[in-house]
Design an enzyme around this catalytic site. Sequence first.
Site, PDB file in Angstrom:
ATOM      1  N   ASP A   1       0.833  -1.203   0.000  1.00 23.71           N
ATOM      2  CA  ASP A   1       0.000   0.000   0.000  1.00 23.71           C
ATOM      3  C   ASP A   1       0.867   1.252   0.000  1.00 23.71           C
ATOM      4  O   ASP A   1       1.752   1.399   0.856  1.00 23.71           O
ATOM      5  CB  ASP A   1      -0.910   0.029   1.235  1.00 23.71           C
TER       6      ASP A   1
ATOM      7  N   GLY B   1      -3.424  -6.050   0.549  1.00 20.45           N
ATOM      8  CA  GLY B   1      -3.830  -7.205  -0.252  1.00 20.45           C
ATOM      9  C   GLY B   1      -4.855  -7.991   0.538  1.00 20.45           C
ATOM     10  O   GLY B   1      -4.602  -8.390   1.684  1.00 20.45           O
TER      11      GLY B   1
ATOM     12  N   ASP C   1     -10.048   5.132  10.086  1.00 20.99           N
ATOM     13  CA  ASP C   1      -9.657   4.617   8.769  1.00 20.99           C
ATOM     14  C   ASP C   1     -10.282   3.243   8.607  1.00 20.99           C
ATOM     15  O   ASP C   1      -9.944   2.306   9.325  1.00 20.99           O
ATOM     16  CB  ASP C   1      -8.128   4.529   8.683  1.00 20.99           C
TER      17      ASP C   1
ATOM     18  N   ASP D   1     -11.461  -7.136   5.649  1.00 22.86           N
ATOM     19  CA  ASP D   1     -10.476  -8.222   5.691  1.00 22.86           C
ATOM     20  C   ASP D   1     -10.183  -8.633   7.131  1.00 22.86           C
ATOM     21  O   ASP D   1      -9.946  -9.805   7.409  1.00 22.86           O
ATOM     22  CB  ASP D   1      -9.189  -7.787   4.995  1.00 22.86           C
TER      23      ASP D   1
END
Length: 267
Positions: free
Chosen positions: A27, A53, A208, A214
């Site tokens: 990232d 990812g 955030d 995930d």
Amino acid sequence: MAASGEPGRQWQEEVAAVVVVGSCMTDLVSLTSRLPKTGETIHGHKFFIGFGGKGANQCVQAARLGAKTSMVCKVGKDSFGNDYIGNLKQNGVSTEFTYQTKDAATGTASIIVNNEVKTLFNPAPAIADLDPQFYTLSDVFCCNESEAEILTDLTVGSPADAGKAAQVLIDRGCQVVVITLGAEGCVLLSREEPVPKHIPTGKVKAVDTTGAGDSFVGALAFYLAYYPDLPLEEMLKRSNFIAAISVQTTGTQSSYPYKKDLPLDLF
């Protein structure tokens, strides 16, 4: 097989309870006051590089909760790839099946078990013409609201909408469907219990939300592998709690909590 794609090393590690096949992305995160317009250059006030990812995110979250994990993926034979393998090892993730290649660069993203094996499938990124086998072969089919919209062509803006979308996925062959709704928690539907169940999450101040889904999926994988007798609804409540912690800190994997920092009643 060889660790990190190196020939000659024999498998000597304990068999992983959670195996993730997915992506490892670096990232590149820029913090700005607003998004730039086409062709515009603007000032940013912070930049940092992180590990992301979807597959790796889920794997790391499961590992931080204490799961024996293994990551199946391929990264470039470059500095980002080297750093990523180091990150996986640092998080206790087996890199036995993490390979490096000279034919492609490591992916980047710019951002302004038990004897009974459970298959948890997260269709990200979603495609409308998903192979039907993914519905029928998954023990738990878990997607977010936008993925559910792409898969079902229905609008998903509420728990009630999610229940309708989940029914479409059940009709396609899924055994259990979980649709995550961000701050609204998630909705559960299964063939055994054909009435949609909304499982809310606690209210927190989000800093955030990158990677929160995930975090949820990684936590769910942990519970499926290590607490198979726990009711699925309870697994989802705990996964909601863990994902809610991740949104209170900037970053993706860096925001994921470790088991030692979580309440004992989650384990």
